[in-house]
Design a protein around this motif. Structure first.
Motif, short mmCIF file in Angstrom:
data_model
loop_
_atom_site.label_atom_id
_atom_site.label_comp_id
_atom_site.label_asym_id
_atom_site.label_seq_id
_atom_site.Cartn_x
_atom_site.Cartn_y
_atom_site.Cartn_z
N LEU A 176 0.81 -1.22 0.00
CA LEU A 176 0.00 0.00 0.00
C LEU A 176 0.85 1.27 0.00
CD1 LEU A 176 -2.86 -0.89 2.47
CD2 LEU A 176 -3.03 -0.54 0.02
N HIS A 177 2.08 1.14 0.52
CA HIS A 177 2.88 2.35 0.64
C HIS A 177 3.91 2.49 -0.47
CE1 HIS A 177 0.77 3.51 4.21
NE2 HIS A 177 0.79 2.24 4.54
N ASP A 178 3.75 1.65 -1.50
CA ASP A 178 4.57 1.82 -2.70
C ASP A 178 4.04 3.01 -3.50
OD1 ASP A 178 6.03 -0.36 -2.14
OD2 ASP A 178 5.71 -1.35 -4.08
N LEU A 179 4.94 3.54 -4.31
CA LEU A 179 4.54 4.63 -5.19
C LEU A 179 3.52 4.13 -6.22
CD1 LEU A 179 5.30 7.58 -5.85
CD2 LEU A 179 6.95 6.68 -7.47
N ALA A 180 2.48 4.92 -6.43
CA ALA A 180 1.41 4.50 -7.34
C ALA A 180 1.91 4.32 -8.78
CB ALA A 180 0.28 5.52 -7.31
N PHE A 181 2.98 5.03 -9.15
CA PHE A 181 3.48 4.94 -10.52
C PHE A 181 4.06 3.56 -10.84
CE2 PHE A 181 4.27 9.73 -10.25
CZ PHE A 181 3.01 10.00 -10.74
N ASN A 182 4.34 2.79 -9.78
CA ASN A 182 4.91 1.46 -10.04
C ASN A 182 3.87 0.45 -10.49
OD1 ASN A 182 7.36 2.47 -9.27
ND2 ASN A 182 7.19 1.77 -7.16
N LEU A 183 2.59 0.83 -10.45
CA LEU A 183 1.54 -0.08 -10.90
C LEU A 183 1.46 -0.09 -12.42
CD1 LEU A 183 -1.26 1.02 -8.41
CD2 LEU A 183 0.10 -1.06 -8.27
N SER A 184 0.84 -1.14 -12.96
CA SER A 184 0.64 -1.17 -14.42
C SER A 184 -0.46 -0.19 -14.81
CB SER A 184 0.25 -2.58 -14.84
OG SER A 184 -1.09 -2.83 -14.47
N GLY A 185 -0.59 0.06 -16.10
CA GLY A 185 -1.59 1.03 -16.57
C GLY A 185 -3.00 0.68 -16.11
N GLY A 186 -3.36 -0.59 -16.25
CA GLY A 186 -4.70 -1.02 -15.85
C GLY A 186 -4.90 -0.88 -14.35
#
Lengths: 264, 308
Positions: free
Chosen positions: A154-164
């Motif tokens: 949860l505390h990872d940067l959101a940009f590390n998620l895939s596009g979807g």
């Protein structure tokens, strides 16, 4: 509530635009006399060729056009049940945006952690209680079917998620504040088919809780997910009806041409 | 080139060959200019180090770093660089105290609140401030700011570090404002719309979304400002006094590294003498300080960029 609906097939109107005109700062009139209801717990799809004004119309609902000086509204958008005219100058646009949230074409997570992205709307509203925030974030992420994928980071940067995933995060973010209407501006146009399918399934579930207005370029998408479809062309509303009616038996020739691919 | 005359090579391939040669030439040109910049830097470092080596054969590094008196040109010689470093650090710190808040607020205002017209008016004016010769700023500090400060604090000496520090801060504001504003404006509009759509106010959007999104650019602006302040010469040479003095008290007079270099370099110094060499030792110290600030700045920038 459910029984009542079965007895009365007539839908409840959640919001409606009455004689809505809109022009941009440069004077181009992008919307001409639009009258369109948005039904509660239904998905209304706006379709039409590029530049027809469907995004412009959508962005009237949360007064996004206020961000750019010189834009002019005329007419009204009434939000039920309290009959607030969203476009009224005396109505605070921030108040409106708290009731009507929006998901954009390209995923636009904030440069914050996954948790903080979802908590953002709550923090803006002044929520400080950690437990309330935790609960709401979890609920919203579950609502956007993202919880299982991100609960360990949860505390990872959101940009590390895939596009979807980012787009579902944006939906969770919009969901966290319990909006009454959710606006989707071509939410899957930047996504691959699998991510698109996830989002479509998600929307089908979301309409149990709120009303959805979606702009889409993809006619199959409109046919798959929406209950009502509005076809717009050159700033005018050409046709609006139940989706299966619009797609199988359109009243207007223009609609038929667009849907069958003769035009657009 | 023989291939060009070969009739079997199609005209298209021949064209490709010419294009490739041109491409290589451009690449080489670019490489040369890059190497040139590196070469100049290395040459500066070489000169500084080669002149500083004889200095350090005379003066132990321990004395250089621990002695607190700097009098290379007096009969009783002391070589404590800290007397100059303290002046540099104090004036830089005061300057940053003024410039960082002012510059950041200006950047936020210009990028997020000002209308197009206001921005287009203020930005050129701010950039004009960059063009003011620093010698003018120096007299401004000495003749205007220090007397004003003396009205508040009568014990202030004519030469002090507070006045020039503040003026240096004012001088740096446009650097920070301009670079930070560019960084904030580069944040995509989609980010702003996202924040507004969540019901955020302009202020909340600016502080909670745009600033963190642009943080690495904003920190780059601070690094630039620090380097500028550490290297600034005229303002402190004019208004801070040129007496090396180991103190961090801003109301006292002191010399910075740069002020020492300029004052000594202008006098008659015996080429190759210890006084002459001390300039290079001081210059090397300055270079290392700037380098250190840059490295710290980059590390901080990286850390922030990862968290946000």
């Amino acid at each position: 509530m459910v029984d009542k609906k079965r007895k009365h097939p007539k839908e409840i109107i959640k919001a409606e635009s009455n004689a809505l005109n809109f022009s941009y700062a440069d004077g181009t009139q992008a919307l001409k006399n639009i009258n369109l209801p948005v039904y509660e717990n239904k998905i209304t799809a706006l379709i039409g060729p590029s530049g027809c004004g469907k995004s412009t119309f959508l962005r009237c609902f949360n007064r996004m056009h206020d961000l750019y000086p010189g834009n002019k509204y005329d007419g009204e958008i009434i939000l039920h049940p309290d009959n607030t005219n969203i476009l009224d100058k005396r109505v605070d646009p921030i108040e409106v945006r708290m009731r009507i949230s929006m998901v954009f074409q390209k995923p636009n997570p904030f440069p914050k952690s996954i948790y903080e992205n979802v908590a953002y709307g709550l923090r803006v509203r002044g929520e400080k209680n950690k437990r309330v925030l935790d609960d709401k974030v979890e609920e919203a992420l579950k609502g956007a079917s993202l919880w299982d994928e991100v609960k360990k980071r949860l505390h990872d940067l959101a940009f590390n998620l895939s596009g979807g995933q980012q787009q579902r995060l944006c939906i969770a973010r919009a969901l966290a504040t319990d909006p009454e209407i959710m606006l989707f501006d071509e939410p899957t146009s930047a996504l691959d088919p699998i991510a698109t399918m996830n989002i479509e399934e998600l929307m089908a579930g979301l309409k149990e809780k709120l009303s959805i207005l979606i702009v889409t370029h993809n006619m199959q998408q409109a046919a798959r997910i929406s209950d009502y479809t509005a076809y717009m062309y050159l700033g005018e509303l050409v046709e609006h009806d139940k989706t299966n009616k619009v797609f199988t038996n359109p009243r207007k020739k223009e609609t038929e041409d667009y849907i069958t691919g003769k035009f657009g | 080139m023989a291939k060009l005359e070969n009739p079997e090579v199609s005209p298209r391939l021949a064209k490709n060959l010419r294009r490739n040669i041109l491409e290589r030439c451009i690449e080489f040109g670019l490489l040369c200019s890059g190497i040139f910049a590196i070469f100049i830097t290395l040459a500066i470092i070489y000169v500084l180090v080669s002149e500083a080596i004889p200095f350090f054969q005379h003066v132990s590094l321990y004395d250089f770093l621990t002695d607190t008196v700097w009098t290379p040109n007096y009969s009783i010689k002391h070589y404590g660089i800290m007397a100059l470093v303290s002046g540099t650090l104090t004036t830089t710190f005061i300057a940053l105290l003024v410039a960082v808040p002012l510059g950041t607020i200006t950047a936020i205002y210009l990028s997020e609140f000002a209308t197009h017209k206001v921005r287009e008016t203020i930005k050129p004016v701010l950039e004009l401030l960059v063009g003011v010769p620093t010698v003018v700023f120096g007299y401004f500090a000495l003749m205007l700011v220090t007397p004003l400060l003396q009205k508040i604090y009568p014990d202030l000496t004519t030469f002090n570090m507070l006045g020039p520090g503040i003026v240096m801060g004012i001088m740096i504001v446009p650097y920070i404002a301009s670079v930070a504003e560019d960084a904030m404006r580069a944040v995509p509009m989609a980010m702003r719309e996202g924040a507004y759509a969540m019901g955020a106010t302009r202020f909340q959007t600016a502080i909670k979304v745009i600033t963190p999104a642009a943080i690495s650019g904003i920190i780059a602006a601070y690094i630039l400002a620090i380097s500028r302040a550490v290297g600034e010469t005229m303002i402190v040479a004019i208004a801070a006094g040129q007496q090396p003095n180991f103190t961090f008290n801003p109301v006292e007079s002191a010399a910075t590294i740069t002020a020492y270099i300029v004052s000594v370099a202008l006098g008659d110094l015996e080429h190759g003498g210890i006084g002459y060499q001390s300039i290079f030792a001081a210059g090397l110290t300055l270079l290392l300080m700037t380098l250190m600030f840059n490295i710290i700045g980059h590390a901080v920038r990286k850390k922030f960029a990862e968290r946000y």
